[in-house]
Design an enzyme around this catalytic site. Sequence first.
Site, PDB file in Angstrom:
ATOM      1  CG  PHE A 200      -1.693   1.263   1.444  1.00  0.00           C
ATOM      2  CD1 PHE A 200      -2.924   1.465   0.848  1.00  0.00           C
ATOM      3  CD2 PHE A 200      -1.176   2.270   2.267  1.00  0.00           C
ATOM      4  CE1 PHE A 200      -3.633   2.641   1.054  1.00  0.00           C
ATOM      5  CE2 PHE A 200      -1.879   3.450   2.484  1.00  0.00           C
ATOM      6  CZ  PHE A 200      -3.108   3.631   1.872  1.00  0.00           C
ATOM      7  CG  ASP A 201       3.155   2.238   3.474  1.00  0.00           C
ATOM      8  OD1 ASP A 201       2.299   1.360   3.691  1.00  0.00           O
ATOM      9  OD2 ASP A 201       3.549   3.040   4.342  1.00  0.00           O
ATOM     10  CB  THR A 202       5.394   0.681  -2.594  1.00  0.00           C
ATOM     11  OG1 THR A 202       6.303   0.248  -1.570  1.00  0.00           O
ATOM     12  CG2 THR A 202       6.152   0.870  -3.893  1.00  0.00           C
TER      13      THR A 202
END
Length: 283
Positions: A200-202
Amino acid sequence: METLHAQSGPPAGSGPSPIVLDVVIPVHNEQHVLAASVHAVRALLLEQFPYPFRITVADSGSTDGTLPIARRLAAELREVRVLVVSRKGRGLALKDAWLSSDALVLAYTDVDLSTDLSALFPLVAPLMSGHSDLAIGSRLARGANVVRGVKREFNSRAYNFILQRSLGVRFTDAQCGFKAIRQDVAQQLLPLVEDETWFFDTELLVLAERARLRIHEVPVDWYDDPDSRVRLASTARDDLLGVWRMRRTRRPLEAHLSVLRATLGRGGIDESPVVAEVPSLAG
């Protein structure tokens, strides 16, 4: 996305002033550390943050005592709310918590507080001023102080090298569990993020960069949690699959990203990052 929301304490945004900062703590089976972490974040904000704030515990499918502890904290502390997501997924919990928040600035920190909380104010200040759209803690930026084992250090640097080579990104650290975003940006950017787990972060950052949003990096002090629940092998596999998906879906997403650029006013110079052409991620 099926979610079940449970909120304790006063209604979100109640009172004479709007909530300025909402700090989300995503959890899954974290009964051993949750209470101490919430109290630590709250104490820091009460002492140093002069604006209304909220702490959201976003529980995604815990099967231990995490949820009862979270609800007890929300009943005792007026700044704490609980949001329950019906299935496991760190990215899912963050996405749902941020989209349901009415705060002006949205942040999150991992429950183990591996990132020193002294970086919280440098993280959110550029968003409050309107200078930046997102802010990330970076363990690889100049000035960061990191204490962790050789294996995790190598994995982190290798992953970010892969991102730079295969996707042409400019940010230095995709995976540090310490990020913030303006609410108006989140409302438009998050619906484009597909991953519900650790990638998700990437994906969030890659899409933000492609939309030419301004990403502010903060060097952080970071201490490895020996009790980390991250499974390196499966997480690495999922991350590489996510990178491959983002390479393949860049063109179809361009129409959405162009709207985002126009809406948020970060058009800038008409240029795109140079992406190195590699035959495969295995290479």
